[in-house]
Each structure stands twice: as structure tokens, then as C-alpha cells.
Scaffold this motif. Structure first.
Motif, short mmCIF file in Angstrom:
data_model
loop_
_atom_site.label_atom_id
_atom_site.label_comp_id
_atom_site.label_asym_id
_atom_site.label_seq_id
_atom_site.Cartn_x
_atom_site.Cartn_y
_atom_site.Cartn_z
N ARG A 13 6.54 -7.75 9.03
CA ARG A 13 7.36 -7.84 7.82
C ARG A 13 7.99 -9.22 7.70
N ALA A 14 8.46 -9.76 8.83
CA ALA A 14 9.25 -10.98 8.81
C ALA A 14 8.44 -12.21 8.42
N SER A 15 7.14 -12.19 8.65
CA SER A 15 6.33 -13.37 8.35
C SER A 15 6.32 -13.72 6.87
N SER A 16 6.67 -12.76 6.00
CA SER A 16 6.70 -13.03 4.56
C SER A 16 7.78 -14.03 4.18
N VAL A 17 8.78 -14.23 5.05
CA VAL A 17 9.83 -15.21 4.77
C VAL A 17 9.23 -16.61 4.59
N PRO A 32 15.16 -14.39 -3.51
CA PRO A 32 14.02 -13.79 -2.79
C PRO A 32 14.48 -12.53 -2.06
N THR A 33 14.45 -11.43 -2.76
CA THR A 33 15.06 -10.19 -2.27
C THR A 33 14.51 -9.77 -0.91
N GLN A 34 13.18 -9.80 -0.77
CA GLN A 34 12.60 -9.34 0.49
C GLN A 34 13.04 -10.24 1.64
N ALA A 35 13.06 -11.55 1.42
CA ALA A 35 13.49 -12.47 2.47
C ALA A 35 14.96 -12.23 2.83
N GLU A 36 15.79 -11.99 1.82
CA GLU A 36 17.21 -11.72 2.07
C GLU A 36 17.37 -10.46 2.93
N GLU A 37 16.60 -9.44 2.63
CA GLU A 37 16.68 -8.19 3.38
C GLU A 37 16.27 -8.40 4.84
N ILE A 38 15.22 -9.20 5.03
CA ILE A 38 14.73 -9.44 6.38
C ILE A 38 15.76 -10.22 7.19
N LEU A 39 16.35 -11.25 6.59
CA LEU A 39 17.34 -12.05 7.30
C LEU A 39 18.59 -11.22 7.62
N SER A 40 19.02 -10.38 6.68
CA SER A 40 20.17 -9.51 6.94
C SER A 40 19.85 -8.53 8.06
N ALA A 41 18.62 -8.03 8.07
CA ALA A 41 18.23 -7.09 9.12
C ALA A 41 18.21 -7.75 10.49
N LEU A 47 19.56 -10.16 16.39
CA LEU A 47 18.71 -11.33 16.62
C LEU A 47 19.46 -12.62 16.29
N VAL A 48 20.38 -12.53 15.35
CA VAL A 48 21.27 -13.66 15.01
C VAL A 48 22.65 -13.09 14.72
N ARG A 49 23.65 -13.94 14.72
CA ARG A 49 25.01 -13.48 14.46
C ARG A 49 25.27 -13.41 12.96
N ASN A 50 26.19 -12.60 12.58
CA ASN A 50 26.60 -12.51 11.18
C ASN A 50 27.23 -13.84 10.75
N GLY A 51 26.88 -14.30 9.55
CA GLY A 51 27.42 -15.56 9.04
C GLY A 51 26.61 -16.78 9.42
N VAL A 52 25.49 -16.60 10.13
CA VAL A 52 24.65 -17.74 10.49
C VAL A 52 23.99 -18.28 9.22
N SER A 53 23.70 -19.58 9.18
CA SER A 53 23.02 -20.14 8.00
C SER A 53 21.60 -19.59 7.93
N ARG A 54 21.07 -19.52 6.71
CA ARG A 54 19.71 -19.00 6.55
C ARG A 54 18.69 -19.87 7.29
N HIS A 55 18.87 -21.19 7.26
CA HIS A 55 17.86 -22.02 7.92
C HIS A 55 17.91 -21.85 9.44
N ILE A 295 27.21 -2.05 1.74
CA ILE A 295 26.89 -0.81 1.03
C ILE A 295 26.03 0.09 1.92
N PRO A 296 26.08 1.39 1.78
CA PRO A 296 25.41 2.32 2.68
C PRO A 296 23.90 2.11 2.77
N THR A 297 23.24 1.70 1.65
CA THR A 297 21.80 1.56 1.68
C THR A 297 21.34 0.48 2.64
N CYS A 298 22.23 -0.42 3.02
CA CYS A 298 21.85 -1.47 3.96
C CYS A 298 21.50 -0.90 5.32
N GLU A 299 21.99 0.32 5.59
CA GLU A 299 21.67 0.92 6.88
C GLU A 299 20.17 1.17 7.01
#
Length: 305
Positions: A13-17, A32-41, A47-55, A295-299
Motif C-alpha cells: 500500500r505504502a509504495s503508492s506514496v 493526495p488522500t491516499q498518501a495522507e492516510e498512509i503517512l498518518s497510519a 513507524l514515525v512520531r506524531n507531528g513529523v514532517s511529511r518529507h 475522528i473515529p474512522t481513523c482507527e
């Protein structure tokens, strides 16, 4: 930061980023909704801390792919970093990705003193179509390499042995190692195939350069008249014109491609060739932070789900 290695479902899934579709969305000012979802996941999966830069998150993702899912992204990134930018530079060399010739599409072409075609075969591929692909590439390129993971060298050496085609291995340290040197071969050059692979303006400019002028004909006759003229040019001469045409496909903003955040996306920048405004959009998005939504759907968005 310790990089954890998730399961194969995550990396697929992640390679689509790293896809051109994702970067095109950002260039258009879209999210880029799918990329945003993958990075949040990635945050949810620790795998990364909350608040890390996208790059920064994407750099971690690139490291994961190098170890766990070496798809074309990993190989193209290595070619640009190690060959285009490692041996040459964007002022003297040009890279063209996904170049169609005949019935095949060569993954990467680097043009410096001459054009060299690089065909990538990942561990997810097989050698089944390689002979046909190489036959097509020989119609336009005098020097060709096949790029494989080091574990696959014996399987592909059987195909390229006793040919002019070279073999490059991607090592576990993410280096490129030449295992068989490519040699120049021009017996199969085909003017028709080369001309058909060029843009209208490019093949027209070649004829203008060689003959000094071109006939003024209707748009429907233009290609056939140009092809008739092109076939009067010796194929080795036409191939040099062909390389010159590809060499002119320079990025509009080369310094921005090198300066933009996220080195692992450089080959995508060079393929899509964003304008300055589009680079600004990309940079703004990459410098933004990855935050887990509340929001709950993020779970449901875990990469391992």
C-alpha cells in the motif's frame, strides 16, 4: 529514530506514496488522500512520531521499501542518485523515464555523451519478456543495461551473456555494481522506430537540421512525408540526432529538483518536470506535518489492516 519493518501488506500500500499520480495531485493543488492516510497510519503503527514532517516520514518509508519491498521506485531512485547525479549532473546530462520504443517501454534513459537505456527487473518481475524488450531497445539505443537485485544476477546473466547488453546489480547496501559491462551495438538501429518514439516537434526539428527545410504539407500528410525524408538519413546519423533530441528534454527548474525536500522523490520530479509554482506546492506539502486525526474512522486506517 528506530525504523520498524511492517508486514508486506503495508509496504504494498505504502509504495503508492511515490507514484506520479500522487505528485500530480499535489502539483494541481489537490490533497493526495491516499498518501495522507498512509503517512498518518505510519504514526499509528509507531513507524514515525506524531507531528513529523511529511518529507521525513517519506524518507522513513523509502528506507522500509529498500529493505522489504524493492519495487521499481527503489531502482529508479538509485539510478538517478548513483548515475545521473553521482556520475553526471543536470547541466550536462538528461534523464528520461518511461520511454516507449516499438512495443516496449524502457524504464530509464540517461543521456550524457551518449544515451544509455536501463531496463529494471525487480525481484517481483520475471525474465519472460526481456528478450523482446531488448530487441525493441536495440532499435534506438546503442548501449543497454539490465538492472536487477544482486540475488537475481545469475538468472539474468543467462539472458545477457554473449550479447552487448550489460548487467548492473542493486546491492543490499543500495549501491549499483556493474557485473557485466555493456558494449556499443548499432546493427539493429531502426530509423522508423526512432522517429515514431519522438514527439512531432522533435522529429520535425531533426529534418530541418539535416535538410535545411521541410515540405509544407497538410497535417494529415506531415508524418508520412517526414518519415519518407527520415529514411534517407543514414541510421547511425539519425541515431545521433535522436540522442540530441532526447538530450534537450531538460527539466525546466533543475535547481528546484535538487533542492526540493525528499531526495527519494527526485526521479519523480524529473519525470513530471513541475513548473516553479508546482514545485512550491510540492514543497509546502512535504514540509507540512503528519498528524493522526482524531475522528473515529481513523482507527480503520492502520497500514497493517
Amino acid at each position: 529514530m528506530t525504523v520498524l519493518v511492517p508486514d508486506s501488506r503495508m509496504v504494498r500500500r505504502a509504495s503508492s506514496v511515490f507514484s506520479t499520480a500522487t505528485i500530480r495531485q499535489i502539483m494541481r493543488g489537490q490533497t493526495p488522500t491516499q498518501a495522507e492516510e498512509i503517512l498518518s497510519a505510519m504514526v499509528k503503527d509507531n513507524l514515525v512520531r506524531n507531528g513529523v514532517s511529511r518529507h521525513e516520514a517519506i524518507s522513513v518509508l523509502d528506507s522500509i521499501l529498500r529493505k522489504s519491498y524493492r519495487n521499481e521506485h527503489v531502482y529508479k531512485s538509485a539510478l538517478v542518485e548513483k548515475i545521473l547525479l553521482g556520475r553526471h549532473n543536470l547541466r550536462t546530462a538528461t534523464v528520461v523515464n518511461e520511454f516507449t520504443i516499438g512495443g516496449s517501454c524502457v524504464d530509464t534513459v540517461v543521456i550524457n555523451g551518449e544515451a544509455t537505456a536501463y531496463e529494471i527487473k525487480t525481484e517481483l518481475d520475471s525474465p519472460a519478456r526481456l528478450s523482446k524488450q531488448l530487441a525493441d531497445y536495440r532499435r534506438a539505443f546503442r548501449k543497454i543495461y539490465v538492472v536487477v537485485h544482486e540475488s537475481m544476477v545469475p538468472a539474468y546473466m543467462d539472458t545477457v551473456d554473449d550479447t552487448s547488453v550489460g548487467l548492473i546489480a542493486l546491492t543490499h547496501r543500495h549501491h549499483l555494481s556493474i557485473r557485466k559491462l555493456a558494449t556499443t551495438y548499432d546493427a539493429d538501429l531502426d530509423v522508423t522506430a526512432m522517429m515514431k518514439s519522438l514527439r512531432k516537434g522533435e522529429y520535425t526539428d531533426i529534418l530541418q537540421r539535416h535538410f535545411g527545410s521541410i515540405p509544407q504539407v497538410s497535417a494529415t500528410q506531415h508524418f508520412s512525408v517526414c518519415l519518407e525524408m527520415a529514411l534517407r538519413i543514414p541510421r547511425d546519423r539519425y541515431q545521433r540526432y535522436f540522442e540530441d533530441a532526447l538530450r534537450l528534454r531538460k527539466p525546466r527548474e533543475p535547481e528546484l529538483a535538487l533542492r526540493a525536500p525528499c531526495q527519494s522523490l527526485r526521479y519523480v520530479y524529473l519525470q513530471l518536470d513541475p513548473a516553479r509554482l508546482q514545485y512550491e506546492r510540492i514543497e509546502r506539502w512535504l514540509r507540512g506535518t503528519v498528524d493522526v486525526c482524531t475522528i473515529p474512522t481513523c482507527e480503520e486506517n492502520s497500514l497493517n489492516s
